[in-house]
Every structure is written in structure tokens, then in C-alpha cells.
Motif scaffolding. Structure first.
Motif, mmCIF file in Angstrom:
data_model
loop_
_atom_site.group_PDB
_atom_site.id
_atom_site.type_symbol
_atom_site.label_atom_id
_atom_site.label_comp_id
_atom_site.label_asym_id
_atom_site.label_seq_id
_atom_site.Cartn_x
_atom_site.Cartn_y
_atom_site.Cartn_z
ATOM 1 N N LEU A 71 0.825 -1.201 0.000
ATOM 2 C CA LEU A 71 0.000 0.000 0.000
ATOM 3 C C LEU A 71 0.863 1.256 0.000
ATOM 4 C CD1 LEU A 71 -2.800 -1.068 2.519
ATOM 5 C CD2 LEU A 71 -2.970 -0.926 0.027
ATOM 6 N N GLY A 72 2.000 1.198 0.726
ATOM 7 C CA GLY A 72 2.908 2.338 0.745
ATOM 8 C C GLY A 72 3.524 2.607 -0.609
ATOM 9 N N ASP A 73 3.779 1.537 -1.383
ATOM 10 C CA ASP A 73 4.359 1.726 -2.716
ATOM 11 C C ASP A 73 3.448 2.551 -3.614
ATOM 12 O OD1 ASP A 73 6.576 0.254 -2.021
ATOM 13 O OD2 ASP A 73 5.830 -1.627 -2.893
ATOM 14 N N ALA A 74 2.147 2.397 -3.421
ATOM 15 C CA ALA A 74 1.206 3.126 -4.269
ATOM 16 C C ALA A 74 1.284 4.630 -4.049
ATOM 17 C CB ALA A 74 -0.225 2.631 -4.014
ATOM 18 N N PHE A 75 1.777 5.054 -2.902
ATOM 19 C CA PHE A 75 1.796 6.483 -2.567
ATOM 20 C C PHE A 75 3.123 7.150 -2.894
ATOM 21 C CE2 PHE A 75 -1.781 4.952 -0.162
ATOM 22 C CZ PHE A 75 -2.665 6.011 -0.147
ATOM 23 N N ASP A 118 -17.492 2.108 -7.778
ATOM 24 C CA ASP A 118 -16.126 1.638 -7.987
ATOM 25 C C ASP A 118 -15.431 1.380 -6.655
ATOM 26 O OD1 ASP A 118 -13.920 0.869 -9.374
ATOM 27 O OD2 ASP A 118 -13.688 2.720 -10.493
ATOM 28 N N THR A 119 -15.604 2.281 -5.701
ATOM 29 C CA THR A 119 -14.969 2.113 -4.395
ATOM 30 C C THR A 119 -15.521 0.887 -3.670
ATOM 31 O OG1 THR A 119 -14.652 4.503 -4.229
ATOM 32 C CG2 THR A 119 -14.483 3.224 -2.188
ATOM 33 N N PHE A 120 -16.841 0.693 -3.731
ATOM 34 C CA PHE A 120 -17.440 -0.489 -3.110
ATOM 35 C C PHE A 120 -16.854 -1.765 -3.709
ATOM 36 C CE2 PHE A 120 -20.584 -3.885 -3.324
ATOM 37 C CZ PHE A 120 -20.931 -4.022 -1.982
ATOM 38 N N SER A 121 -16.751 -1.802 -5.028
ATOM 39 C CA SER A 121 -16.214 -2.987 -5.700
ATOM 40 C C SER A 121 -14.763 -3.232 -5.322
ATOM 41 C CB SER A 121 -16.347 -2.815 -7.211
ATOM 42 O OG SER A 121 -15.837 -3.925 -7.895
ATOM 43 N N MET A 144 -5.652 1.334 -7.121
ATOM 44 C CA MET A 144 -7.051 1.365 -7.523
ATOM 45 C C MET A 144 -7.849 2.332 -6.656
ATOM 46 S SD MET A 144 -7.628 -2.715 -8.278
ATOM 47 C CE MET A 144 -9.296 -2.527 -8.923
ATOM 48 N N LEU A 145 -7.579 2.329 -5.338
ATOM 49 C CA LEU A 145 -8.271 3.277 -4.460
ATOM 50 C C LEU A 145 -7.845 4.710 -4.765
ATOM 51 C CD1 LEU A 145 -8.084 1.305 -1.079
ATOM 52 C CD2 LEU A 145 -10.058 1.564 -2.599
ATOM 53 N N LEU A 146 -6.569 4.899 -5.079
ATOM 54 C CA LEU A 146 -6.095 6.232 -5.453
ATOM 55 C C LEU A 146 -6.727 6.695 -6.759
ATOM 56 C CD1 LEU A 146 -2.288 6.076 -4.578
ATOM 57 C CD2 LEU A 146 -4.025 7.530 -3.518
#
Length: 501
Positions: free
Chosen positions: A11-15, A121-124, A368-370
Motif C-alpha cells: 500500500l505504501g508503494d502506491a503512494f 467503484d470504491t465499493f467494488s 485502484m483506491l487512489l
């Protein structure tokens, strides 16, 4: 199961700044190409895949995910403003989005589409992150009989609710299935209905049909109605009340059950490979219309119609990744392109992916969340810009969109042959519309035709001529019976309405 440290590291890599940049850049590109009819995120992803080879795997795949997610939001913009879907997924959005825009509320319609898309999209994505393995197991257990029953139910609901005449709905389905049969027989591998045209060996190109029937026919109609004076394609009212240009919290919250229903439908259908976001959008729309206390308001600018379609088609995106990541099976064209990007970087999706590439996968989840956050931010500031672009003189907008359609089909559907197919189906769409036969139902049937044919042939092989063997498949039998009951119910309801009119 990856350890907590691997999850947090991923998760940190995504940021990281580089990954953030590529995700947001993908969203921006996706909204742009989605907003221009004839291009679409799939074409943009196909062009971008070779350029991701030199990127870090997370940055490259995150960029493609951003393009895909942004395209879903962008596709709703021309659907609402011009009644010309930027992507096939947004065709259902135009049913209520365009009438609302014609009432002088284009910004309200596009913002509701944006908020609904991000919500679904967020729910999915949350479902993907938390329960991807159980849902993948459920999709794996859906055999041919169950898939065939689900297809029957989808066709029954869509054919009955997309028009007053069930017979015309069935005609649209039959024509769509006939078009889907062109090409190579999936069971025996022999060519059929190709009339000596080598280009049809792989079937009629989907972009040519979708763009021809959804975009070209509408663009030609609008161009024929345009006059010599310069008129904007969409008139933006000036000095309108604030409530006509925004979606209040009360309006959004009033759609909470519609949004939840659409998100669940999109997630469940997205987890099953081959069904796709277009079918999810229309099934959500039909279900919402059926559950409404005032179904006659749909098609006239009902905000619940926009919420139903956008939450469902966007929810498919995250759910499509469930069979891709856990089984290595792409659930859609976009997922197939993403799996190609995985393989370019030497990564093989499948059951062992979470063990061997856990950090990358959770980095992808973070990306994906970002991308959802990027859709909200870029869309919030960009919607007015997209509206201004589309509100240019209609002669310029429609002519430019027509050129984009020709270029897009030329590049993705076999050159001049694809353009000829596009024009032929544009003419067919005009005839069908004149006769009151739903073009949208035709396209859905064409999308689902190959999957229906394969599941039917496999079902017949399993039954081996003995219908009593259906008792061994209770889920498939129940779905088929529900489809039959739904067809009878909708036929009677349509007859009652015809008698009342």
C-alpha cells in the motif's frame, strides 16, 4: 496470506510520487478519451501497453487501471450531454442523463454520474481487497448450466423492461444473437456466416458495431437537424439556481439504496467472467425501474436512473480483477489488456500470485483506491471543462466526433472494412429505431451472445438429452425458472399497459 508487513509495504508503494503521478495521469487520460465519442479507454489502453514496458510494474499497471477507471467516468459525459455514449458502458446512463441535461441541468446530471461511479467503484474495490478469494471460488463453481440460467434471466429482464413491447425486445435479442454468430464457431472451430469475407473469421468487430449503432447514427441524425447558424451542442443556462448545477447531500443520500443495489449487481456480475459492465448497467437500471414507485418517470430525467447505471458499470471494474488475479481469467476486454501488461513484466496471474507477488498486488489495490480519489478530484474540477468543450458549436463538435469515430474504428476494427461495418450498423440502428426496436438490447445480446452459445452447448452436452438431469443443477434450474416467471410477468404487465393506453 501475505503478512501485515507485506500489505503495508504494498500500500505504501502506491503512494510514492512516481506511482501517484502515473495513476492520476491515467485517470486524466481516461476521462479525456472517454469524453470523446469514438476513442474510449480500451483503445487508449491498447495503445499505452507497449509504453508500460519500460516502467516499474506497479506504475505501468496503475496507469492502465487509471485509464480504465477514468474512461468509465468520462464516457458518461457525452452520454449525458449529447446522448452519444463515449463508451458502450454509458449507453444506459443516457436514458435519464440526457433528458435531465435537456431540462437545463447538465452539471447536475454529470456530477451525479461522477459521484455514483466513484461510489460503485470504491465499493467494488473494497470487496476485491477483502473477499476476493471467496468470490473467486463462487465464480469458479458457476458451471455452464448456472451461467446459462443467469444469461436467460438477464435477457428476460432486459428485453421486457427496455421497451413497451416484449415482442420487439425479443426481436432485438434475436438479431443481436444472429450477429454474434458471425465468425468462427466456438464449439467446432469452423467459420460460419462470413460470406467469403476473411475479415469476418473472428466475428464482427465489436467497436464497429458499438460506435456505429450508438454514436454514428445519433451524430448523423443531429447533423441532419443542425442549421446554418452556429448553435451550441448543449446550451448551458446562465444564472441558473445553484440547486440545478449541483447534487446536494440530500439528493445523494436519497439514492443510497439505488447506489447500493447497483454496486452489488455490478460486483456480482463483474466477478463472473464474460458478462461485462454494459449488461450490469442495464440490469441495474431495469431492476431500479421495476422497484420504483414511479417507473413512468424513468427515461425523463430521473436522477435514480443515473445512479443505478453508473454505480453498476463502475463496480464491474474492481470485480473484474477477482478472476484475473486469482484465476488468471480476464473478465472483460479491459481486464484482458491488464493481464497483458502483467505478462509483459513477466508476472503470471493465477492462484499463486498473492504468495509470489503479494507486495505488488496490494500496491495495485492501493493504486485502484487512489484512482477512485483521482476520478473524484479530476472529475470535480474537470466536469465543467468537459461541458464547455462539448458545448462548442454543434457543427464542430459533431463533425469532430464523427472524425474520431472513423479514426477509432479504422485503428481497432480492420481499417476500411471496419468503417464499412460501422456504417452498415449505423443504418441498421436507424431502421430499428424507426420501427421501435431497441438498439441497446441488440448490442447487449451481441455482447453476451458468444458466452450464451458456449454455455448452451456445454449444458446440452452435460444433459445428454435427459432434461431430468437439470435436477442435479439446482442453482441453474432456479435461475431458468425465475427467467421464465419474469418473462410471463413482464409480458402481462406490458399488455396491461397497452390496454390502458
Amino acid at each position: 496470506m501475505p503478512e501485515l508487513a507485506i500489505i503495508l509495504a504494498g500500500l505504501g508503494d502506491a503512494f510514492t510520487p512516481a506511482n501517484l503521478f502515473f495513476v492520476f495521469a491515467g485517470v486524466f487520460v481516461g476521462q479525456f478519451v472517454g469524453a470523446v465519442p469514438g476513442i474510449g479507454p480500451i483503445m487508449a489502453m491498447a495503445i499505452a501497453i507497449p509504453f508500460t514496458f519500460g516502467m516499474d510494474p506497479l506504475a505501468g499497471i496503475g496507469f492502465l487501471v487509471g485509464v480504465n477507471k477514468g474512461g468509465l467516468v468520462g464516457g458518461a459525459i457525452p452520454a449525458v450531454l449529447l446522448n452519444t455514449p463515449g463508451t458502450p458502458d454509458a449507453a444506459a446512463t443516457a436514458l435519464d442523463g440526457h433528458p435531465l441535461a435537456r431540462q437545463g441541468k447538465p452539471l447536475k446530471a454529470t456530477k451525479m454520474a461522477l459521484y455514483s461511479s466513484v461510489t460503485g467503484d470504491t465499493f467494488s474495490d473494497i470487496v476485491l481487497i477483502t473477499v476476493s478469494a471467496p468470490l473467486a471460488l463462487l465464480a469458479l463453481r458457476m458451471g455452464p448450466v448456472e451461467v446459462f440460467g443467469l444469461m436467460l434471466l438477464a435477457f428476460a429482464v432486459i428485453s421486457g423492461l427496455m421497451g413497451r413491447s416484449l415482442v420487439k425486445g425479443i426481436i432485438a435479442i434475436a438479431l443481436g444473437l444472429l450477429a454474434a454468430m458471425v465468425g468462427t464457431d466456438p464449439e467446432h472451430g469452423t467459420p460460419r456466416l462470413y460470406f467469403g469475407q476473411f475479415e469476418l473469421y473472428d466475428g464482427i468487430p465489436l467497436p464497429a458495431i458499438a460506435i456505429g449503432m450508438l454514436a454514428i447514427s445519433e451524430l448523423l441524425r443531429r447533423l441532419s437537424e443542425s442549421r446554418r447558424e452556429v448553435n451550441p451542442a448543449v446550451r448551458l443556462p446562465r444564472g441558473q439556481p445553484r440547486e440545478d448545477s449541483m447534487v446536494s447531500w440530500h439528493e445523494y443520500w436519497a439514492c443510497r439504496f439505488t447506489l447500493a443495489r447497483g454496486a452489488v449487481i455490478g460486483t456480482l456480475l463483474g466477478a463472473l467472467p464474460g458478462i461485462g459492465s454494459t449488461a450490469a448497467a442495464f440490469m441495474s437500471y431495469a431492476t431500479t425501474k421495476q422497484a420504483s414507485r414511479d417507473p413512468s418517470s424513468f427515461g425523463k430525467g430521473n436522477i435514480h436512473g443515473i445512479a443505478a447505471t453508473e454505480s453498476a458499470n463502475s463496480a464491474v471494474m474492481g470485480a473484474n480483477m477477482i478472476p484475473l488475479l486469482t484465476l488468471g481469467i480476464p473478465g472483460s476486454v479491459g481486464a484482458a489488456l491488464i493481464i497483458s501488461a502483467f505478462m509483459i513484466h513477466g508476472i503470471q496471474p493465477g492462484p499463486f500470485l498473492f504468495d509470489t507477488q503479494g507486495r505488488l498486488i496490494y500496491g495495485l489495490f492501493g493504486a485502484m483506491l487512489l484512482a477512485n480519489l483521482g476520478n473524484l478530484i479530476i472529475g470535480q474540477f474537470g466536469l465543467r471543462f468537459w461541458v464547455r468543450v462539448v458545448s462548442a458549436p454543434e457543427s464542430f463538435i459533431f463533425a469532430s466526433a464523427l472524425l474520431m469515430c472513423f479514426v477509432g474504428v479504422y485503428l481497432t476494427s480492420g481499417g476500411l472494412f471496419g468503417i464499412a461495418v460501422m456504417l452498415a450498423f449505423a443504418a441498421l440502428a436507424y431502421v430499428m429505431t424507426t420501427l421501435g426496436i431497441s438498439v441497446v438490447v441488440f448490442i447487449i445480446a451481441f455482447f453476451l451472445g458468444p458466452r450464451l452459445e458456449v454455455s448452451l452447448s456445454q449444458t446440452l452436452a452435460l444433459l445428454n438429452g435427459d432434461p431430468t438431469k437439470l435436477l442435479n443443477y439446482p442453482v441453474g434450474l432456479v435461475l431458468a425458472l425465475i427467467a421464465l416467471v419474469t418473462t410471463v410477468f413482464l409480458a402481462r404487465r406490458n399488455n396491461d399497459r397497452a390496454d390502458q393506453t
